[in-house]
Design a protein around this motif. Structure first.
Motif, PDB file in Angstrom:
ATOM      1  N   VAL A  13       0.820  -1.216   0.000  1.00 43.95           N
ATOM      2  CA  VAL A  13       0.000   0.000   0.000  1.00 43.95           C
ATOM      3  C   VAL A  13       0.854   1.266   0.000  1.00 43.95           C
ATOM      4  O   VAL A  13       0.374   2.336  -0.357  1.00 43.95           O
ATOM      5  N   ILE A  80      -7.766  -3.343  -5.623  1.00 48.22           N
ATOM      6  CA  ILE A  80      -6.700  -2.362  -5.368  1.00 48.22           C
ATOM      7  C   ILE A  80      -5.442  -2.761  -6.139  1.00 48.22           C
ATOM      8  O   ILE A  80      -4.800  -1.935  -6.787  1.00 48.22           O
ATOM      9  N   ASN A  83      -5.740  -2.221  -9.892  1.00 46.27           N
ATOM     10  CA  ASN A  83      -5.640  -0.776 -10.188  1.00 46.27           C
ATOM     11  C   ASN A  83      -4.198  -0.294 -10.116  1.00 46.27           C
ATOM     12  O   ASN A  83      -3.769   0.521 -10.936  1.00 46.27           O
ATOM     13  N   ASP A 114      -6.139   3.646  -1.163  1.00 49.41           N
ATOM     14  CA  ASP A 114      -6.035   2.190  -1.118  1.00 49.41           C
ATOM     15  C   ASP A 114      -5.926   1.688   0.322  1.00 49.41           C
ATOM     16  O   ASP A 114      -6.454   0.627   0.654  1.00 49.41           O
TER      17      ASP A 114
END
Length: 189
Positions: A13, A80, A83, A114
């Motif tokens: 992340v 996520i 993407n 995210d």
């Protein structure tokens, strides 16, 4: 959730923030500790805060969807991740070297969306949220500081690769959660 899984999620992340930090470093004439700390703090605080918000949102619905939480976690992390993989293929420019409050808040917020979704996933996995978000924020803080320096030295060469790896890691973790909860991994272990 193991420490390794939490570390992989934290790194994954933080890849958007890392990529933007690289761009920030690229646009700086000279990187100072103060500039690197500024970038690291903005990104680290937002990457810790957003999953905390997501966690509390997820806790509200945990009892309702406990029987399908593994599917929810899988689709959310896969979404996520996909993407991030798509973004790694986009040929976008870098943000400017402006470290002003408004600019940094916008960048930190946009790179931590995210993490909000990851926080929702954490609620279903019943983890120690304070430990988890502190860890995610710390990893992002460190990677962002390193990103500023790397950007200043090497440029944007690794920006898309960082996002690609982060996306793949999130998809793999989502798949692992799904396979564990459906018992598929038990068949092979």
């Amino acid at each position: 959730m193991s420490l390794l899984e939490l570390f992989l999620i934290a790194v994954a992340v933080s890849m958007d923030a890392f990529a933007v930090a690289i761009c920030k470093g690229l646009s700086m004439q000279k990187v100072t500790l103060k500039k690197a700390l500024t970038v690291g703090l903005y990104f680290g605080i937002f990457q810790a805060g957003m999953p905390l918000i997501g966690y509390f949102l997820g806790v509200q619905f945990r009892d309702i969807i406990t029987s399908i939480d593994h599917w929810f976690a899988f689709f959310l992390l896969a979404f996520i991740g996909v993407n991030m993989i798509k973004e790694s293929r986009a040929n976008e420019g870098c943000p400017s070297g402006d470290l002003g409050f408004k600019n940094m808040v916008i960048l930190a917020f946009s790179t931590s969306i995210d993490a909000l979704a990851v926080g929702i996933t954490l609620a279903f996995l019943k983890v120690d949220v304070i430990h988890s978000v502190t860890f995610i924020g710390t990893v992002t803080f460190i990677l962002s500081m390193v990103g500023v320096r790397i950007g200043n030295i090497f440029g944007v060469k690794y920006k898309s690769k960082a996002e690609l790896v982060g996306g793949i890691v999130l998809v793999c973790i989502g798949l692992k959660i799904l396979l564990e909860h459906t018992g598929v991994l038990d068949l092979y272990l």
